[in-house]
Design a protein around this motif. Structure first.
Motif, mmCIF file in Angstrom:
data_model
loop_
_atom_site.group_PDB
_atom_site.id
_atom_site.type_symbol
_atom_site.label_atom_id
_atom_site.label_comp_id
_atom_site.label_asym_id
_atom_site.label_seq_id
_atom_site.Cartn_x
_atom_site.Cartn_y
_atom_site.Cartn_z
ATOM 1 N N ALA A 127 0.825 -1.218 0.000
ATOM 2 C CA ALA A 127 0.000 0.000 0.000
ATOM 3 C C ALA A 127 0.850 1.255 0.000
ATOM 4 O O ALA A 127 0.354 2.351 -0.285
ATOM 5 C CB ALA A 127 -0.918 -0.006 1.222
ATOM 6 N N LEU A 128 2.140 1.106 0.317
ATOM 7 C CA LEU A 128 3.087 2.223 0.302
ATOM 8 C C LEU A 128 4.007 2.175 -0.909
ATOM 9 O O LEU A 128 4.959 2.946 -1.007
ATOM 10 C CB LEU A 128 3.936 2.218 1.569
ATOM 11 C CG LEU A 128 3.361 2.845 2.838
ATOM 12 C CD1 LEU A 128 2.130 2.068 3.326
ATOM 13 C CD2 LEU A 128 4.408 2.855 3.939
ATOM 14 N N GLY A 129 3.756 1.216 -1.819
ATOM 15 C CA GLY A 129 4.528 1.171 -3.049
ATOM 16 C C GLY A 129 5.499 0.020 -3.186
ATOM 17 O O GLY A 129 6.188 -0.077 -4.213
ATOM 18 N N TYR A 130 5.595 -0.851 -2.182
ATOM 19 C CA TYR A 130 6.513 -1.983 -2.301
ATOM 20 C C TYR A 130 6.100 -2.851 -3.484
ATOM 21 O O TYR A 130 4.934 -3.218 -3.635
ATOM 22 C CB TYR A 130 6.503 -2.796 -1.010
ATOM 23 C CG TYR A 130 7.343 -4.055 -1.062
ATOM 24 C CD1 TYR A 130 8.703 -3.986 -1.341
ATOM 25 C CD2 TYR A 130 6.769 -5.298 -0.829
ATOM 26 C CE1 TYR A 130 9.477 -5.137 -1.379
ATOM 27 C CE2 TYR A 130 7.537 -6.450 -0.856
ATOM 28 C CZ TYR A 130 8.889 -6.367 -1.142
ATOM 29 O OH TYR A 130 9.656 -7.526 -1.192
ATOM 30 N N HIS A 172 3.713 6.946 -3.144
ATOM 31 C CA HIS A 172 4.800 7.799 -2.660
ATOM 32 C C HIS A 172 4.311 8.703 -1.530
ATOM 33 O O HIS A 172 5.036 8.907 -0.533
ATOM 34 C CB HIS A 172 5.349 8.648 -3.810
ATOM 35 C CG HIS A 172 6.535 9.481 -3.407
ATOM 36 N ND1 HIS A 172 6.417 10.826 -3.096
ATOM 37 C CD2 HIS A 172 7.847 9.152 -3.236
ATOM 38 C CE1 HIS A 172 7.607 11.294 -2.767
ATOM 39 N NE2 HIS A 172 8.499 10.301 -2.842
ATOM 40 N N ARG A 173 3.102 9.199 -1.626
ATOM 41 C CA ARG A 173 2.557 10.073 -0.578
ATOM 42 C C ARG A 173 2.465 9.324 0.757
ATOM 43 O O ARG A 173 2.814 9.865 1.814
ATOM 44 C CB ARG A 173 1.175 10.570 -1.002
ATOM 45 C CG ARG A 173 0.540 11.537 -0.010
ATOM 46 C CD ARG A 173 -0.792 12.051 -0.487
ATOM 47 N NE ARG A 173 -1.808 10.996 -0.554
ATOM 48 C CZ ARG A 173 -2.325 10.520 -1.675
ATOM 49 N NH1 ARG A 173 -1.923 10.973 -2.860
ATOM 50 N NH2 ARG A 173 -3.253 9.573 -1.639
ATOM 51 N N ARG A 174 2.002 8.092 0.715
ATOM 52 C CA ARG A 174 1.893 7.304 1.945
ATOM 53 C C ARG A 174 3.261 6.971 2.519
ATOM 54 O O ARG A 174 3.461 7.011 3.743
ATOM 55 C CB ARG A 174 1.109 6.017 1.660
ATOM 56 C CG ARG A 174 -0.342 6.242 1.286
ATOM 57 C CD ARG A 174 -0.955 4.998 0.675
ATOM 58 N NE ARG A 174 -2.309 5.234 0.203
ATOM 59 C CZ ARG A 174 -2.958 4.393 -0.609
ATOM 60 N NH1 ARG A 174 -2.350 3.286 -1.047
ATOM 61 N NH2 ARG A 174 -4.190 4.668 -0.982
ATOM 62 N N LEU A 175 4.200 6.639 1.660
ATOM 63 C CA LEU A 175 5.555 6.349 2.138
ATOM 64 C C LEU A 175 6.136 7.550 2.856
ATOM 65 O O LEU A 175 6.708 7.429 3.954
ATOM 66 C CB LEU A 175 6.454 5.940 0.965
ATOM 67 C CG LEU A 175 7.942 5.767 1.306
ATOM 68 C CD1 LEU A 175 8.151 4.630 2.300
ATOM 69 C CD2 LEU A 175 8.763 5.519 0.027
ATOM 70 N N MET A 176 6.009 8.709 2.276
ATOM 71 C CA MET A 176 6.565 9.914 2.891
ATOM 72 C C MET A 176 5.848 10.261 4.202
ATOM 73 O O MET A 176 6.472 10.765 5.139
ATOM 74 C CB MET A 176 6.496 11.091 1.918
ATOM 75 C CG MET A 176 7.336 10.908 0.646
ATOM 76 S SD MET A 176 9.036 10.322 0.975
ATOM 77 C CE MET A 176 9.664 11.659 2.007
#
Length: 455
Positions: free
Chosen positions: A250-253, A307-311
């Motif tokens: 959900a964070l891009g992995y 990318h927004r969630r990761l940051m």
């Protein structure tokens, strides 16, 4: 009876301490560490907000459940867990930021935690300051580090150095699964061969021990230990695998960037996700230079939400919260599973809320998905058990008892697989969190108690 010794089970996830007590079963008892419990999470929280410190003073801290509560309650500071996994690593002598502009060596964090356990033993035993606890038996895994004898020896030496810095002078080490066998032996009525499966947060250790009422009082038990083996795979590895499988996509992995110039889209770099899923590396992703680098990588993601969630996770330092939610989901999904892969429920799943990352965000972890994600780790552990028996020159049918201890033996699929590998053995469940400490107490009594003194 001398009160100058204790036995310490310094675990990856939980710790326990035993002290001498002539009135207790086996001559020792477990110390109540906090909240009326004989076990305590191996956790330290350093508070970032505090009055000015004297030169050389450490920041105020909380340990165990209080440490986790401080973190959950949102206090500014640094939570440290899985400290045992640092033994033998290059990080051990390095310093780490604990908040408020202060840094501590990882070595000093471990020493401080051991000093707290020592103080708890002294308080419980009523030992005066002039006659403090100076002798201890400390548990250790069969292997701190897999397939690297030099680093393994370095890890034990590091633990010994921390124990001495904490004020313990006369030390003995005992393998944790062998200590668990001693605890089982206290109730044995006849001789048996026991395969101890000690599966905790950091390691899965196995030992084959000959136990029985005629053997339990012997100090030298080398000829009763027929084999030991282990792998550095256990509960924290399960959590890591499930976080990568269920949460971090959900964070891009394993997501891809946009296709361009006629070239296929490339997978986004995965290093940050692997570090986020590894307890002792989580804080490395918060380094300002690394956050800035990842911020500049927005165009690498085809889905801006990833990318927004990761940051958001990096800016708000949510890595440990994600890990805690994964651990809770692992426990919940394990309760859905009854150990028979043929009976996996396609509809059985748990929901993991991630509102701290994004309002309304959640992911689901299905029973079959979880078991598939953990399959390789579970098989490595079962293979280690089989290897232990082979190394001892025994056939699986020679094992009389399969004894389970360690926090991760609460995972039903793992217990079922191990039991299936030794179908003729009687399966016995010890206390998951305290049987090692009880066994270490029995061993300490033989080494330091009145019988040992009279020898």
């Amino acid at each position: 009876m001398s009160l100058s010794w204790c036995a310490i089970d310094f675990g990856t996830s939980n710790s326990a301490v035993a002290v001498p007590d002539a009135a207790a079963r086996g001559g020792s008892r477990l110390v109540v560490l906090e909240d009326s419990q004989p076990t305590m999470p191996t956790a330290v929280f350093y508070f970032a907000e505090h009055p000015p410190l004297a030169p050389g003073a450490e920041p105020p801290r909380a340990v165990g459940r209080a440490a986790i509560a401080a973190y959950v309650d949102g206090y500014d500071g640094r939570l440290m867990r899985s400290m045992k996994s640092l033994l033998g690593s290059s990080l051990f002598e390095q310093s780490t930021d604990v908040g408020g502009g202060h840094a501590l060596r990882y070595r000093d964090v471990v020493t401080g935690y051991l000093r707290h356990l020592k103080a708890a033993a002294e308080h419980a035993a009523g030992t005066s300051p002039a006659a403090s606890v100076t002798r201890a038996v400390i548990g250790r895994p069969v292997f701190f580090v897999d397939d690297d004898p030099v680093r393994d020896a370095t890890a034990q030496a590091a633990l010994e150095a921390c124990a001495r810095d904490a004020g313990l002078r006369e030390l003995a080490f005992q393998y944790e699964p062998i200590a668990a066998a001693f605890d089982h032996e206290a109730g044995c009525t006849h001789e048996e061969l026991v395969l101890v499966a000690d599966i905790g947060g950091g390691t899965s250790d196995f030992s084959i021990v000959r136990v029985g009422p005629q053997r339990r009082d012997r100090l030298e038990r080398a000829d009763d230990i027929l084999g030991n083996h282990g792998v550095h795979v256990a509960g924290t590895d399960f959590d890591r695998r499930l976080e990568l499988e269920a949460l971090l996509p959900a964070l891009g992995y394993r997501s891809h960037g946009p296709a361009s110039g006629g070239r296929a889209a490339r997978e986004v770099p995965s290093a940050v996700y692997h570090d986020l899923a590894t307890w002792h590396l989580i804080n490395t992703v918060y380094a300002p230079a690394r956050v800035a680098e990842l911020q500049r990588m927005a165009s690498w993601y085809a889905d801006p939400a990833h990318h927004r969630r990761l940051m958001q996770v990096l800016r708000e330092r949510l890595g440990h919260e994600l890990a805690a939610r994964t651990e809770a989901a692992k426990i919940d999904v394990a309760q859905l599973h009854h150990g028979d892969a043929a009976k996996l429920d396609e509809q059985a799943e748990v929901r993991i809320a991630l509102d701290a990352v994004e309002a309304g965000l959640s992911v689901r972890l299905g029973e079959r998905q979880a078991m598939a994600a953990l399959d390789a780790e579970l098989e490595r552990i079962v293979d280690a058990a089989r290897q232990t028996v082979r190394d001892a020159g025994l056939a699986p049918a020679r094992i009389d008892t399969l004894y389970f201890t360690g926090g991760s033996t609460g995972l039903a699929p793992l217990v079922a697989r191990l039991a299936a590998a030794f179908p003729q053995a009687r399966a016995v469940r010890g206390d998951r969190l305290s049987s090692v400490a009880r066994g270490l107490g029995l061993h300490a009594l033989r080494l330091f108690g009145p019988v040992a003194s009279a020898r």
